[in-house]
Design a protein around this motif. Structure first.
Motif, PDB file in Angstrom:
ATOM      1  N   VAL A 193       0.834  -1.198   0.000  1.00 38.85           N
ATOM      2  CA  VAL A 193       0.000   0.000   0.000  1.00 38.85           C
ATOM      3  C   VAL A 193       0.870   1.250   0.000  1.00 38.85           C
ATOM      4  O   VAL A 193       0.620   2.206  -0.739  1.00 38.85           O
ATOM      5  N   ALA A 194       1.920   1.240   0.829  1.00 38.46           N
ATOM      6  CA  ALA A 194       2.799   2.414   0.925  1.00 38.46           C
ATOM      7  C   ALA A 194       3.498   2.712  -0.400  1.00 38.46           C
ATOM      8  O   ALA A 194       3.763   3.871  -0.729  1.00 38.46           O
ATOM      9  N   ALA A 195       3.780   1.663  -1.181  1.00 39.13           N
ATOM     10  CA  ALA A 195       4.480   1.866  -2.453  1.00 39.13           C
ATOM     11  C   ALA A 195       3.612   2.538  -3.499  1.00 39.13           C
ATOM     12  O   ALA A 195       4.130   3.048  -4.502  1.00 39.13           O
ATOM     13  N   SER A 196       2.298   2.562  -3.270  1.00 41.99           N
ATOM     14  CA  SER A 196       1.399   3.170  -4.254  1.00 41.99           C
ATOM     15  C   SER A 196       1.100   4.631  -3.959  1.00 41.99           C
ATOM     16  O   SER A 196       0.372   5.274  -4.711  1.00 41.99           O
ATOM     17  N   GLY A 197       1.633   5.174  -2.887  1.00 42.37           N
ATOM     18  CA  GLY A 197       1.374   6.571  -2.540  1.00 42.37           C
ATOM     19  C   GLY A 197       2.591   7.208  -1.912  1.00 42.37           C
ATOM     20  O   GLY A 197       3.680   6.648  -1.917  1.00 42.37           O
ATOM     21  N   GLY A 198       2.404   8.391  -1.362  1.00 40.03           N
ATOM     22  CA  GLY A 198       3.515   9.065  -0.718  1.00 40.03           C
ATOM     23  C   GLY A 198       4.448   9.737  -1.703  1.00 40.03           C
ATOM     24  O   GLY A 198       4.196   9.819  -2.908  1.00 40.03           O
ATOM     25  N   THR A 199       5.563  10.188  -1.191  1.00 40.64           N
ATOM     26  CA  THR A 199       6.555  10.877  -2.007  1.00 40.64           C
ATOM     27  C   THR A 199       7.364   9.868  -2.818  1.00 40.64           C
ATOM     28  O   THR A 199       7.281   8.657  -2.594  1.00 40.64           O
ATOM     29  N   ASP A 200       8.166  10.377  -3.754  1.00 44.61           N
ATOM     30  CA  ASP A 200       9.024   9.492  -4.549  1.00 44.61           C
ATOM     31  C   ASP A 200      10.000   8.735  -3.660  1.00 44.61           C
ATOM     32  O   ASP A 200      10.266   7.542  -3.876  1.00 44.61           O
ATOM     33  N   THR A 201      10.548   9.428  -2.647  1.00 42.98           N
ATOM     34  CA  THR A 201      11.492   8.777  -1.739  1.00 42.98           C
ATOM     35  C   THR A 201      10.810   7.681  -0.936  1.00 42.98           C
ATOM     36  O   THR A 201      11.336   6.580  -0.777  1.00 42.98           O
ATOM     37  N   SER A 202       9.601   7.974  -0.435  1.00 40.88           N
ATOM     38  CA  SER A 202       8.846   6.968   0.325  1.00 40.88           C
ATOM     39  C   SER A 202       8.492   5.772  -0.550  1.00 40.88           C
ATOM     40  O   SER A 202       8.563   4.614  -0.108  1.00 40.88           O
TER      41      SER A 202
END
Length: 298
Positions: A107-116
């Protein structure tokens, strides 16, 4: 702070909707609100009043400004929740629960900043490797390479290529693993030995056990990546067991060799490595078959 004991985030009024879908919808909604608010305010501000009249800011400008602010707040809240999921995924991974970590990091890989996103993809690569899915781990390492632009210097230059080299070495692609090791660029003042595990696996699979042991004793324990320590200890013990009477003194301060118990979390290392698999089962390791490794001669 997110801990393993904290309950995972559940979106309100979203029964049956996945977290990934929820965050993607929230991202679209916040972008729409910001666009409407920003564009509307621009039109209001640039609109010229009729000649001789006095310009008075109406309620429309206030509504548009409110939409703009709400959109920004929603987007920041979404990024914060994605960051919590990324942190939770890494905590689960370090706790030896890769299957649970995959759910959070996906889930985290589909959102957030480019670094995240790059950090989450890197974590997913580690998790799927520990699940024994080398092909998926390689595919994710390619996605990490495409996503690792901008910040996270150590991840871009060293951690991601080192992890890909390790997967290739475990898979038996020794030439490709060596080429990937050459791409590792350790950041300035960083003394972490990112290449140790990949190089040790390559040397062992080539039957160069003395060199493998010396390589694993080259760096002290503090300079070995924390996620690699357990695997290095297992490979170190395996290589020492294959020395055939050749003496290589144990260097103080290095990662100590350790043979894991059966059914341990390190069995993923041996899925494409028959000698290590036999050693983990306590059997006599078979001699490597000629041409068994995916390695070009010379």
């Amino acid at each position: 702070m997110t801990t393993l004991s904290n309950p995972s985030f559940r979106p309100p009024l979203a029964r049956g909707v996945s977290l990934k879908t929820w965050f993607e919808a929230l991202k679209l909604l916040s972008a729409l609100l910001v666009a409407i608010g920003c564009g509307g305010m621009a039109l209001v501000l640039w609109e010229r009043p009729p000649a001789g009249s006095v310009a008075r800011p109406g309620s429309a400008a206030l509504v548009l400004a409110s939409l703009f602010c709400v959109g920004l707040v929603l987007d920041q809240w979404r990024r914060w929740q994605v960051g919590r999921l990324e942190q939770r995924g890494w905590e689960l991974l370090e706790a030896g629960r890769p299957e649970a970590a995959i759910r959070a990091l996906d889930v985290a890989a589909s959102g957030g900043t480019d670094t995240s996103r790059a950090r989450s993809l890197h974590g997913l690569t580690v998790a799927w490797l520990r699940q024994g899915d080398y092909e998926r781990a390689l595919a994710l390492s390619e996605r990490t390479a495409r996503a690792r632009k901008g910040g996270a210097t150590a991840l871009r230059l060293a951690q991601a290529p080192a992890l890909k080299a390790t997967v290739l070495a475990l898979y038996g692609e020794l030439d490709e693993a060596r080429r990937q090791v050459r791409e590792i660029q350790r950041p300035l003042f960083d003394r972490t030995d990112y290449a140790m595990l990949a190089q040790a696996v390559v040397l062992c699979r080539e039957g160069r056990y003395v060199e493998a042991v010396k390589r694993m004793q080259h760096s002290v324990r503090q300079h070995v990546p924390e996620l690699d320590v357990g695997a290095v200890a297992v490979v170190h013990a395996f290589a020492r067991g294959r020395l055939g009477g050749q003496l290589v003194p144990l260097k103080p301060g290095c990662v100590l060799p350790e043979k894991p118990a059966r059914g341990s979390e390190h069995e993923y290392l041996a899925l494409e490595w028959p000698e290590l698999a036999a050693w983990l089962r306590g059997e006599e390791a078979p001699a490597p078959a000629r041409g068994a490794l995916r390695c070009n001669p010379g």
